[in-house]
Write a protein that holds these residues in place. Structure first.
Motif, short mmCIF file in Angstrom:
data_model
loop_
_atom_site.label_atom_id
_atom_site.label_comp_id
_atom_site.label_asym_id
_atom_site.label_seq_id
_atom_site.Cartn_x
_atom_site.Cartn_y
_atom_site.Cartn_z
N LEU A 56 0.83 -1.21 0.00
CA LEU A 56 0.00 0.00 0.00
C LEU A 56 0.86 1.26 0.00
O LEU A 56 0.56 2.24 -0.70
N CYS A 57 1.94 1.25 0.78
CA CYS A 57 2.83 2.41 0.83
C CYS A 57 3.47 2.66 -0.52
O CYS A 57 3.53 3.81 -0.98
N ASN A 58 3.96 1.60 -1.16
CA ASN A 58 4.56 1.75 -2.49
C ASN A 58 3.54 2.28 -3.49
O ASN A 58 3.86 3.15 -4.32
N PHE A 59 2.32 1.76 -3.41
CA PHE A 59 1.29 2.18 -4.37
C PHE A 59 0.98 3.67 -4.23
O PHE A 59 1.01 4.42 -5.21
N PHE A 60 0.70 4.11 -2.99
CA PHE A 60 0.25 5.49 -2.82
C PHE A 60 1.38 6.51 -2.83
O PHE A 60 1.14 7.70 -3.03
N ALA A 61 2.63 6.05 -2.65
CA ALA A 61 3.76 6.95 -2.85
C ALA A 61 3.93 7.26 -4.33
O ALA A 61 4.12 8.42 -4.73
N ILE A 62 3.83 6.22 -5.16
CA ILE A 62 3.97 6.39 -6.60
C ILE A 62 2.72 7.00 -7.22
O ILE A 62 2.79 7.73 -8.21
N PHE A 63 1.56 6.73 -6.62
CA PHE A 63 0.28 7.21 -7.15
C PHE A 63 0.31 8.71 -7.39
O PHE A 63 -0.03 9.20 -8.47
N LEU A 64 0.73 9.46 -6.37
CA LEU A 64 0.77 10.92 -6.53
C LEU A 64 2.01 11.37 -7.30
O LEU A 64 1.97 12.37 -8.01
N LEU B 267 5.80 24.25 -1.05
CA LEU B 267 6.33 23.95 0.28
C LEU B 267 5.81 22.60 0.77
O LEU B 267 6.58 21.77 1.29
N PHE B 268 4.53 22.35 0.57
CA PHE B 268 3.98 21.08 1.02
C PHE B 268 4.37 19.92 0.10
O PHE B 268 4.34 18.76 0.51
N ARG B 269 4.76 20.22 -1.13
CA ARG B 269 5.34 19.18 -1.99
C ARG B 269 6.69 18.74 -1.41
O ARG B 269 7.05 17.57 -1.49
N ILE B 270 7.41 19.69 -0.84
CA ILE B 270 8.68 19.36 -0.17
C ILE B 270 8.42 18.44 1.01
O ILE B 270 9.12 17.45 1.22
N VAL B 271 7.38 18.76 1.79
CA VAL B 271 7.01 17.92 2.94
C VAL B 271 6.64 16.52 2.45
O VAL B 271 7.06 15.50 3.04
N GLN B 272 5.88 16.45 1.37
CA GLN B 272 5.52 15.15 0.81
C GLN B 272 6.75 14.35 0.41
O GLN B 272 6.85 13.15 0.68
N GLY B 273 7.70 15.01 -0.23
CA GLY B 273 8.92 14.34 -0.69
C GLY B 273 9.70 13.74 0.46
O GLY B 273 10.21 12.61 0.38
N ALA B 274 9.78 14.47 1.58
CA ALA B 274 10.48 13.96 2.77
C ALA B 274 9.76 12.73 3.32
O ALA B 274 10.40 11.74 3.69
N GLY B 275 8.44 12.79 3.36
CA GLY B 275 7.66 11.65 3.85
C GLY B 275 7.83 10.43 2.97
O GLY B 275 8.03 9.31 3.47
N ILE B 276 7.77 10.62 1.65
CA ILE B 276 7.90 9.50 0.72
C ILE B 276 9.28 8.87 0.82
O ILE B 276 9.43 7.64 0.72
N GLY C 191 3.08 -3.00 -5.99
CA GLY C 191 2.36 -1.75 -5.75
C GLY C 191 2.88 -0.61 -6.59
O GLY C 191 2.10 0.25 -7.05
N VAL C 192 4.19 -0.59 -6.84
CA VAL C 192 4.79 0.45 -7.69
C VAL C 192 4.24 0.35 -9.10
O VAL C 192 3.86 1.36 -9.71
#
Length: 460
Positions: free
Chosen positions: A15-23, A101-110, A140-141
């Protein structure tokens, strides 16, 4: 029916791989809508996808050490929370600065998610099932790669671009719940080691300059930044060899199986990432198809990869994973060899055959090669090995897009992508596919070197 911890670990990683790549992939179709709402210039608009890859490249290596010190489960949970915050922040953004800025936050999380998810799979599963587990998780990827553009396109068209981010949120919460409730154990392998802050800073500066510079090689500044970044990365490697508790253990590269598998991974992502864009250009600008028709045909390759990945991972538990990886890359090289002659007169069935071969090749390569990387080091270094393969993927994909920009800028100059420039598009596409074919051959040789190595895979 009660599942084992191993099963929940694979489910969460899937699930993590899927939704990281999804966006990461799906947001491309929403870029025009986002840019229009925030009145972004063409330059700022291009940063919507690019900034995510840059941040991921910066945080991936430190994420390996941090997940090993504080636990892969805890690091994955933190990564999911950060990704959740970044996604909510993107939804409520009211200008381009806030959104980026929040895209940066997303990148760190991914970055933390991709590193910790694979380390969790390796830690929770026995070596005899490792390839199968990794193959299932990495599926998932491919599923996200297949369906993200289609789903995100429909969401953006019917509900607006923010719906792409909203749809991810409940699944991130689901992953958090599974982690907390169903996976009681955590795995800490660097618990007593200090954090290498200096090494992390050197890496961040070096990889940031290198990746950004490589995507801007069409100008002098880009060339200079690429060279400086590469020098700093070399300095990082030398520094890490001297540190008692490095953020990345460079001694792992003394294992030729680990080294060769990472080189093969880098070459493969460099070669393959750009192919979908090339085929999209061919369908829309050379053949004159609409985006919907092009999108339906482009699903062929990822679907083949989805079918192949779990089975290839299972096979890599029984047979030498690098032998399977070499065969997979050979099939991918044949595919790119065919596409290097792609032009307006190429029959559609030939293109489809090449796409099927690409899916078969990459499906047979990715899971076994990942298994080779994760199995060539002791269990203690699973987070570092996971960070390594994630870095190869991120850097390879970014460099692949940089190569695309560089080649088309050289052939077409500043001319826009339009059907009237089809001959130049064909020329650029053929050159890129030829280069990618050579990269696949290099990946084959890297895998063969690993096969001949006397280093052993970890089976403990």
């Amino acid at each position: 029916m009660e599942f084992k911890v191993e099963t929940y670990a694979v489910l969460v990683a899937f699930l993590c791989n899927f939704f990281a790549i999804f966006l990461s992939n799906g947001i491309i179709v929403g870029v025009p809508s986002i840019a229009s709402e925030f009145a972004m210039s063409n330059f700022i608009q291009n940063w919507i996808p690019t900034i995510l890859f840059l941040v991921m490249a910066v945080f991936t290596v430190p994420a390996g050490q941090l997940s090993g010190k504080y636990g892969v489960k805890k690091s994955l949970l933190i990564g999911l929370i950060v990704y959740f915050i970044g996604s909510v922040g993107a939804c409520v953004s009211f200008n381009s600065e806030m959104f980026l800025l929040f895209r940066i936050v997303q990148g760190a999380g991914i970055a933390f998610i991709t590193v910790s998810a694979m380390a969790l799979v390796v830690s929770a599963n026995k070596p005899k099932n490792r390839g199968k587990a990794l193959g299932t998780a990495v599926t998932g990827v491919y599923l996200a790669t297949s369906f993200a553009p289609v789903v995100c396109g429909a969401l953006t068209y019917n509900f607006g671009w923010r719906s792409m981010f909203y749809v991810v949120l409940p699944f991130l919460v689901l992953c958090m719940i599974i982690l907390v409730v169903k996976i009681p154990k955590d795995w800490k392998t660097y618990e007593n080691e200090p954090i290498d802050k200096t090494g992390s800073i050197i890496w961040a500066i070096g990889i940031l300059l290198f990746v950004y510079g490589f995507t801007s090689l069409t100008n002098t500044l880009g060339i200079v930044l690429t060279i400086i970044g590469l020098i700093i990365i070399v300095i990082f490697g030398a520094y890490e060899l001297r540190v008692k508790s490095p953020v990345f253990n460079m001694n792992l590269f003394k294992n030729r199986k680990f080294l060769s598998s990472n080189i093969a991974a880098l070459c493969s992502y460099l070669a393959i990432m750009v192919v979908t864009t090339i085929l999209n250009y061919h369908f829309q600008y050379v053949r004159g198809w609409n985006s919907q028709m092009a999108g339906l045909v482009l699903i062929i390759t990822p679907i083949i990869m989805v079918l192949m990945a779990p089975n290839a991972g299972k096979l890599s538990d029984k047979y030498h994973p690098q032998k399977l990886a070499a065969i997979g890359m050979a099939i991918a090289a044949i595919s790119l060899g065919i596409l290097s002659f792609l032009d307006a007169s190429t029959p559609l069935y030939v293109v489809v055959i090449a796409m099927i071969l690409q899916g078969l090749g990459m499906g047979l390569f990715t899971s076994p090669n990942m298994n080779a990387i994760m199995s060539s080091v002791p269990p203690k270094f699973a987070p570092t090995a996971s960070a390594s393969q994630s870095t190869m993927r991120t850097v390879g994909q970014t460099m692949s897009l940089g190569m695309l920009t560089l080649v088309f800028a050289w052939i077409m100059g500043n001319a826009p992508m339009l059907p009237k420039y089809a001959p130049q598009i064909v020329q650029g596409s053929q050159l890129i596919c030829g280069i990618c074919c050579i990269l696949c051959i290099l990946a084959i040789f890297a895998s063969l070197i690993g096969i001949k190595s006397k280093d052993k895979f970890n089976t403990e």
